[in-house]
Write a protein that holds these residues in place. Structure first.
Motif, PDB file in Angstrom:
ATOM      1  N   ASP A 127     -78.932 -33.633  60.574  1.00 46.61           N
ATOM      2  CA  ASP A 127     -80.286 -33.745  61.468  1.00 46.61           C
ATOM      3  C   ASP A 127     -80.204 -32.303  61.998  1.00 46.61           C
ATOM      4  N   LYS A 134     -75.458 -36.245  70.336  1.00 50.30           N
ATOM      5  CA  LYS A 134     -76.562 -36.940  70.076  1.00 50.30           C
ATOM      6  C   LYS A 134     -77.015 -37.032  68.715  1.00 50.30           C
ATOM      7  N   LEU A 135     -76.817 -35.927  67.944  1.00 53.23           N
ATOM      8  CA  LEU A 135     -77.165 -35.561  66.658  1.00 53.23           C
ATOM      9  C   LEU A 135     -76.232 -35.371  65.433  1.00 53.23           C
ATOM     10  N   PRO A 136     -76.467 -36.197  64.320  1.00 50.41           N
ATOM     11  CA  PRO A 136     -75.515 -35.966  63.227  1.00 50.41           C
ATOM     12  C   PRO A 136     -75.759 -34.407  62.770  1.00 50.41           C
ATOM     13  N   LEU A 143     -84.836 -24.711  70.995  1.00 54.70           N
ATOM     14  CA  LEU A 143     -83.622 -24.471  70.302  1.00 54.70           C
ATOM     15  C   LEU A 143     -82.223 -24.742  71.059  1.00 54.70           C
ATOM     16  N   ARG A 144     -82.754 -24.417  72.613  1.00 54.50           N
ATOM     17  CA  ARG A 144     -81.632 -24.989  73.579  1.00 54.50           C
ATOM     18  C   ARG A 144     -81.372 -26.088  73.758  1.00 54.50           C
ATOM     19  N   ASP A 145     -82.547 -26.945  73.722  1.00 52.41           N
ATOM     20  CA  ASP A 145     -82.408 -28.368  73.960  1.00 52.41           C
ATOM     21  C   ASP A 145     -81.727 -28.791  72.731  1.00 52.41           C
ATOM     22  N   LYS A 177     -74.205 -30.497  70.750  1.00 53.68           N
ATOM     23  CA  LYS A 177     -72.877 -30.588  71.405  1.00 53.68           C
ATOM     24  C   LYS A 177     -72.818 -31.737  72.186  1.00 53.68           C
ATOM     25  N   ALA A 178     -73.684 -32.385  72.704  1.00 49.89           N
ATOM     26  CA  ALA A 178     -73.411 -33.792  73.490  1.00 49.89           C
ATOM     27  C   ALA A 178     -73.397 -34.842  72.570  1.00 49.89           C
ATOM     28  N   ASN A 229     -79.554 -27.496  70.518  1.00 53.82           N
ATOM     29  CA  ASN A 229     -78.082 -27.092  70.662  1.00 53.82           C
ATOM     30  C   ASN A 229     -77.194 -27.934  71.594  1.00 53.82           C
ATOM     31  N   PHE A 230     -77.824 -28.246  72.631  1.00 54.16           N
ATOM     32  CA  PHE A 230     -77.324 -29.001  73.766  1.00 54.16           C
ATOM     33  C   PHE A 230     -76.964 -30.357  73.238  1.00 54.16           C
ATOM     34  N   GLU A 231     -78.178 -30.954  72.711  1.00 53.96           N
ATOM     35  CA  GLU A 231     -78.234 -32.426  72.261  1.00 53.96           C
ATOM     36  C   GLU A 231     -76.866 -32.412  71.199  1.00 53.96           C
TER      37      GLU A 231
END
Lengths: 671, 102
Positions: free
Chosen positions: B63, B58-60, B47-49, B55-56, B51-53
């Protein structure tokens, strides 16, 4: 002296056998009696280390004391051998290197047995497996390749160390390679232990992961030190010749690399459990197989230094190990069922899966090519050797596909990735890679003229793609941290790496890989020239002009040598003087080449003294111009730095808002 | 002399191996709850991964929501089993005959 060494080895065998048997009984029983028995087994394992260490110490002392009553010292050392090489005598021959193998295994076993409180039952099982492997090597040392066998009579001097081994890197290359080979015993022991005891959860993977990364790091160093040694010492102008001994070190590296990637799927998603189990089994078996190849005499190699008849022992050990692995796999297979299925072909999971398949294709190709002479002899009755073209034909396209996956994988999400996400993450890196490809064509690379140029161009473009994706990962993550902390982008990226060392250390390793690949791509543009060079004679290659200033001979206690003094000019200006040399080692009566190499980021000017022309008395020089070779060695340092970063524990994550449906969890930026 | 040295070494080794303290400190055996907590931590890390992705960038959104929802369900299942085991006191140490997939 030799009696103490022999006694230490025999006692080590008894202790490791006790550690195996008592440990085995203890893990299959319950109660305080079993616990006490298990503790004696653990201590016997620790004492094994002390005895093997004593034996190795005795051998090294004997080398420094020129004790030629010990046959091993007589065959691998001599009085005038420099001190560092006398120390390296320990791993320079068959018996000594097996002792060194055993010492490293005992050291790994010592660390494992001292850390047993982490998970005492799992560690007890792993300790039994390590003891079993130790028993095999100590049996070999005591009964098949005894390092303390004594000479008939007392010789005045020894035969000396193989000249090819009298090179500074040879003092560290074998230990690095062996640390890698032997180290894979530990993940193997944990994996088999987890399978035997049907260990629930993935904790064993986490315990094993660090061992695997350290071991993989050592093996990486060992493989590339070997390549650097071949480049610097063998004098043929290349660093990798697909020699069986080189291949032997590459195979476990390939499966170990596959394991380090696919293990993430098991940790994160509970998938590929069977696959990972067999990958680590295969890596260990290939390490043993590599050791077998280098000493059994099964295949011919330019540097299989220690050939003997111990091959049968290794074949037996490989067969028993495989049978044990297979038995417990069949018995406990249901325990390895995946918890999730692959949801989409466009996902992080599938990229790891393809990465693994490609690494295994490369490994199988190397295995097939290495064993082809043996197989062809068995089937046709004549030995057919396959050369570099066979290996390159398969492995170059595989490496290019791997580079593509290295670029793509980190940008894909776990489970599934949408087209929109792909566009968002790939557009700029892909445009950057295409721009670099176009620029290379403009400056003169013509991929349509030769297949090697095409491969070279693709390698550089794909390396650029990987580089851009790695940089974009750091920048995106750094921006998030910057938004929270207000630090500079660079400080944020450092903090980012510290908060998830494994991921960002892995990216640094990937960056090292692309630097190496660019170095490999340079090989498409290699040039060479051979010429006799008398006083004042000139030779031109590329932008360089070489002028022979002088040539001479010299006599030293350990060797005599012939060498030339070559002035190097570029653009009409002298830029360097090089001294290519050829030595004749007196004790071993063997020749060795000392290459003179002027290495820059752009290219290596590599001079080999081929010998004197018997008719004219003038030296013959072979000159190679090898572009981008230094990139390979720099890339290795970057890979090592990345591995070290990945081994540093993560910084504590920051607590921020947790998902609403479950309890508060630390959600650290950078994870 | 050499025989004496060898005898001393052997005696020291045997003493070290077989002279055990009265009480051994072998570490704690893990319970099924402990293994479930490891699994819980793995899901949290996922989940941390995620959330971070997100925030960065990388994800629509779509998704992110879909992946987050499935991870939260997984975490909820693990937490429910932990709660059940803790309530019934069934978090006993796992021996090889009771090892199970989680």
């Amino acid at each position: 002296m030799s009696q103490i060494g022999s006694f230490a080895l025999l006692l080590a065998l008894v202790l490791s056998a006790y550690s195996f048997v008592a440990g085995l009984v203890a893990v299959t029983r319950k109660g305080p009696g079993a616990e006490r028995l298990g503790e004696t087994a653990r201590r016997a394992g620790i004492a094994t280390f002390a005895m093997v260490f004593l034996a190795a110490l005795v051998l090294v002392i004997a080398a420094f004391q020129d004790d030629f009553s010990i046959a091993y010292i007589f065959h691998h050392s001599n009085r005038d051998l420099p001190g560092a090489y006398k120390f390296a005598t320990l791993w320079s021959g068959q018996e000594g290197s097996l002792l060194f193998w055993s010492l490293l295994l005992a050291t790994y076993g010592l660390v494992l047995r001292l850390r047993y409180k982490t998970d005492s039952r799992l560690f007890a099982h792993a300790s039994v497996i390590i003891a079993a492997v130790q028993v095999f090597f100590l049996l070999l040392l005591n009964f098949a390749a005894h390092p303390f066998a004594v000479m008939q009579g007392l010789p005045q001097d020894g035969n000396g160390l193989n000249p090819l081994l009298q090179y500074p890197e040879m003092v560290i290359h074998p230990p690095m390679l062996y640390l890698g080979y032997v180290g894979f015993t530990v993940p193997f022991a944990f994996a088999l232990a987890a399978l035997i005891m049907r260990y629930p959860g993935e904790k064993w993977i986490q315990i094993t992961r660090r061992w695997s990364m350290v071991t993989w790091g050592f093996l990486t160093c060992g493989v590339f030190l070997g390549a650097h040694w071949a480049y610097s010492v063998l004098g043929w102008g290349g660093y990798w010749g697909w020699d069986p001994v080189e291949n032997a070190s590459l195979m476990p590296w390939l499966t170990g690399t596959a394991f380090l990637h696919s293990v993430m799927m098991q940790e994160k998603r509970g998938m590929l459990k069977t696959w990972n189990m067999w990958l680590i089994f295969a890596t260990f078996l290939l390490s043993i197989f590599g050791t077998f190849l280098t000493r059994s005499g099964v295949v011919s190699s330019v540097h299989a230094f220690a050939q003997s008849s111990i091959g049968d022992w290794f074949v037996g050990f490989l067969a028993v190990t495989f049978a044990v692995c297979l038995f417990f796999y069949v018995k406990n297979r249901p325990h390895l069922r995946s918890e999730h299925k692959l949801e989409s072909l466009v996902s992080r999971e599938s990229s790891f899966l393809f990465n693994n398949l490609l690494l295994l294709v490369a490994c199988f190709t190397v295995l097939w090519g290495t064993l082809f002479p043996v197989l062809s002899e068995a089937v046709q009755g004549s030995k057919v050797t396959v050369g570099p073209p066979f290996f390159n034909r398969v492995n170059v396209p595989v490496a290019l596909l791997l580079l593509l996956l290295t670029a793509v994988g980190p940008l894909l999400a776990w489970r599934k990735t949408s087209i929109e996400s792909l566009k968002r993450n790939f557009l700029w890196p892909a445009l950057g890679a295409i721009a670099i490809g176009a620029a290379l064509i403009v400056v003169g690379i013509r991929p349509w003229k030769d297949m090697t140029y095409l491969y070279s161009l693709m390698t550089i473009m794909l390396s650029a793609l990987v580089g851009f994706t790695v940089i974009s990962e750091f920048i995106r993550g750094g921006r998030v941290i910057k938004g929270h902390t207000g630090q500079s982008l660079f400080a944020s990226m450092v903090q980012l790496a510290h908060r998830n060392t494994r991921r960002y250390g892995g990216y640094i390793v990937h960056f090292g890989v692309i630097v190496i690949m660019i170095g490999f791509a340079g090989a498409a543009f290699n040039q060479d020239k051979e010429q006799e060079m008398g006083y004042g004679d000139k030779m031109s290659l590329g932008a360089y002009t070489l002028v022979c200033r002088s040539y001479t001979q010299e006599d030293k206690p350990n060797y005599s040598s012939e060498w030339a003094i070559i002035d190097v000019f570029k653009g009409g200006k002298q830029i360097d003087t090089l001294y290519p040399e050829r030595r004749f080692y007196k004790a071993s009566q063997q020749m060795a080449t000392m290459v003179a190499n002027r290495s820059t980021f752009k290219e290596d000017l590599y001079l080999v003294y081929e010998g004197l022309n018997q008719d004219t008395g003038r030296p013959i020089l072979k000159v190679h111009l090898n572009p981008l070779v230094m990139w390979i060695w720099v890339g290795v340092w970057i890979m090592i730095a990345g591995t070290v970063v990945a081994l540093i524990p993560n910084a504590v994550p920051v607590r921020v808002t947790a998902p609403a449906r479950i309890q508060a969890a630390p959600v650290g930026a950078g994870d | 002399m050499i025989v004496l040295i060898c005898a001393l070494v052997a005696a020291s080794v045997l003493f070290y191996i077989f002279y055990l303290p009265g009480k051994l400190h072998l570490g704690v055996e893990k319970t099924r709850v402990a293994y479930l907590r490891e699994r819980q931590e793995a899901v949290y890390e996922n989940l941390r991964d995620l959330n971070f992705e997100y925030k960065a960038g990388k994800l629509p959104d779509a998704d992110y929501q879909s992946l987050k929802s499935s991870l939260e369900e997984e975490a909820a299942t693990v937490l429910a089993e932990i709660a059940r085991l803790e309530k019934t006191g069934a978090g006993h140490p796992l021996r090889s005959d009771k090892g199970a997939r989680i």
